[in-house]
Scaffold this active site. Structure first.
Site, PDB file in Angstrom:
ATOM      1  N   ARG B 164       0.842  -1.185   0.000  1.00  0.00           N
ATOM      2  CA  ARG B 164       0.000   0.000   0.000  1.00  0.00           C
ATOM      3  C   ARG B 164       0.884   1.243   0.000  1.00  0.00           C
ATOM      4  O   ARG B 164       1.788   1.345   0.837  1.00  0.00           O
ATOM      5  CB  ARG B 164      -0.888   0.066   1.260  1.00  0.00           C
ATOM      6  CG  ARG B 164      -1.949  -1.015   1.440  1.00  0.00           C
ATOM      7  CD  ARG B 164      -2.948  -1.158   0.314  1.00  0.00           C
ATOM      8  NE  ARG B 164      -3.408   0.055  -0.364  1.00  0.00           N
ATOM      9  CZ  ARG B 164      -4.357   0.861   0.094  1.00  0.00           C
ATOM     10  NH1 ARG B 164      -4.967   0.628   1.226  1.00  0.00           N
ATOM     11  NH2 ARG B 164      -4.725   1.921  -0.592  1.00  0.00           N
ATOM     12  N   HIS B 169      -6.989   7.148   5.651  1.00  0.00           N
ATOM     13  CA  HIS B 169      -8.413   6.876   5.436  1.00  0.00           C
ATOM     14  C   HIS B 169      -9.230   8.061   5.943  1.00  0.00           C
ATOM     15  O   HIS B 169      -8.934   8.600   7.020  1.00  0.00           O
ATOM     16  CB  HIS B 169      -8.839   5.631   6.203  1.00  0.00           C
ATOM     17  CG  HIS B 169      -8.150   4.374   5.777  1.00  0.00           C
ATOM     18  ND1 HIS B 169      -8.704   3.506   4.860  1.00  0.00           N
ATOM     19  CD2 HIS B 169      -6.956   3.830   6.133  1.00  0.00           C
ATOM     20  CE1 HIS B 169      -7.880   2.473   4.686  1.00  0.00           C
ATOM     21  NE2 HIS B 169      -6.808   2.651   5.443  1.00  0.00           N
TER      22      HIS B 169
END
Lengths: 208, 249
Positions: B164, B169
């Protein structure tokens, strides 16, 4: 960027929506940190852990269930949010709404059993845009690892005579699929609502 | 607990969502989506009040310091380890109007790429002074900001060697439940961006680019923290004639 309006139509300069991305496996850290094990974060109480308080109006109910993937395994890392009217059909903040009911709650599925549980009230009826009345229902939003855009569905109550005249249920072309939108049971005010992401029992999801 | 919802969400139907800029439910490059994606077409309808309203939180929901991930989990006098950054931007709706007093929640890995979560077993150590979540409310003009460490990249089980890119988020509440959004913010210049199966579930190149925050030298705090700019756009609502009059359009 301001738009111009017209009696029949809007002419607005639209910006594209920000693209959705999965909440991922650690959505709990941001949304229910106490559940994730961040002891004491935000005063030790997760936002939306409950939506009704003592003295609320109407019938207290529990809505619980599990979210199943395409193999029939329950999701143990999902997060659900509920938004609904109060027992009189008014949304929180509206004039006359129940001050002891927030209408919004957020719950994780259990890390072992996959069960989610909302302690809420049975909602009243809310109007449809054309003026007809909808059957009592709860809006439910589901996010998890592997879900790229949050899924929206509704919980209705099996056996409620108003279901027969609900404008949205009537729009579900394959009648047998309406059953996927029905919470069942109701004994001791506990309603069961399982969500199937795929398969022959796939839940009806909505694009609103 | 105090009543958190202070006013009703805005009425008024929503503009149809442009699904072409969102990832499809079934995106095989991101393997977990295969079994978790509905296969039948969603049923479309024009929002009723259940979808056109939503929870609106009072300012008392967010406490002082909730927006500072450097210190909101740290022991007194301590701070999280890693590059100090500020993330700021505006929350707008599709018509370009700012969304004021909206709740934004964020979560992320620490500077080594490790989450404080019982299911994360990555080799990188936890930072005892970093929890990894924060929240804030947008101001009257839709601006938001929070302070944190730049998260680290990390490997994840998808293909044998997937990583990632560094990301944060972000969860956003608008004025309508149907505007509810969770997304991820990436960092300009990250070499892992072209290789990320999750970012590239988004089919539209311009939409991918809009998920990449820009380094903002002008807003960087000298001798303190680099600033990254990330604007967020929620779906638009069709205005009602009443609203038009109120806004003098």
């Amino acid at each position: 960027m301001q738009g111009r309006s017209h009696p029949w139509a809007n002419a607005l300069g639209w910006l594209p929506e920000t693209a959705s991305q999965t909440g991922g496996p650690y959505v709990h850290i941001g949304c229910v940190p106490s559940f994730a094990g961040l002891e004491g974060m935000y005063g030790g109480r997760d936002l939306g852990a409950s939506c009704r308080r003592d003295g609320h109006v109407g019938e207290a109910i529990t809505v619980e269930g599990r979210v199943f993937d395409g193999t029939g395994a329950p999701l143990r890392d999902a997060l659900l949010e509920l938004w609904q009217a109060d027992a009189n059909g008014r949304f929180a903040g509206e004039d006359g709404s129940d001050p002891a009911f927030d209408g919004w709650s957020r719950q994780p599925t259990d890390g072992e059993t996959g069960l989610y549980r909302f302690e809420t009230v049975r909602p009243g009826r809310v109007v449809w845009p054309d003026g007809r009345m909808q059957a009592p229902h709860i809006g439910l939003w589901i996010v998890a690892r592997g879900i790229n855009v949050g899924l929206y569905t509704r919980v209705y109550f099996e056996g409620d005579p108003a279901n027969e005249e609900d404008p949205l249920l009537a729009r579900v072309e394959h009648g047998e699929r309406r059953a996927t939108l029905m919470a069942r049971g109701g004994e001791d005010d506990v309603w069961r609502f399982d969500i199937h992401l795929q398969g022959p029992k796939e839940t009806v999801f909505f694009d609103v | 607990m105090r009543t958190m919802i202070k006013r009703p969400g805005a009425q008024g139907a929503l503009v149809q969502r442009d699904l072409s800029i969102h990832p499809p439910a079934h995106a095989p490059g991101y393997k977990t989506s295969v079994l978790r994606s509905p296969r039948l077409a969603p049923i479309s309808f024009d929002a009723s009040p259940t979808e056109a309203t939503g929870p609106i939180f009072g300012p008392d929901v967010v406490g002082p310091g909730d927006d500072d991930l450097l210190t909101n989990y740290a022991a007194p006098g301590e701070s999280a380890i890693g590059p100090r950054i500020v993330v700021m931007g505006r929350l707008l709706d599709g018509s370009g109007r700012p969304v004021p007093r909206a709740l934004i929640e964020v979560w992320q890995a620490n500077a080594g790429g490790r989450y404080r979560h019982k299911r994360d077993g990555y080799l990188a150590p936890l930072d005892p002074n970093f929890g990894g979540c924060g929240r804030c409310m947008t101001d009257d003009d839709g601006w938001y900001s929070f302070r944190t460490v730049q998260p680290g990249a990390y490997p994840w089980p998808n293909r044998a060697n997937d990583w990632r890119p560094a990301h944060i988020h972000i969860s956003v509440f608008g004025e309508a439940f149907a505007q509810r959004l969770i997304t991820q913010m990436y960092f300009e210049g990250d070499p892992l961006i072209p290789h990320c199966p999750i970012l590239h579930t988004v089919p539209d190149a311009a939409a991918v680019d809009r998920l990449v925050a820009r380094f903002d030298k002008s807003a960087t705090i000298p001798m303190d923290a680099c600033t990254w700019r990330f604007d967020i756009v929620l779906r638009g609502r069709r205005q009602t004639p009443f609203e038009n009059r109120m806004e003098g359009l």
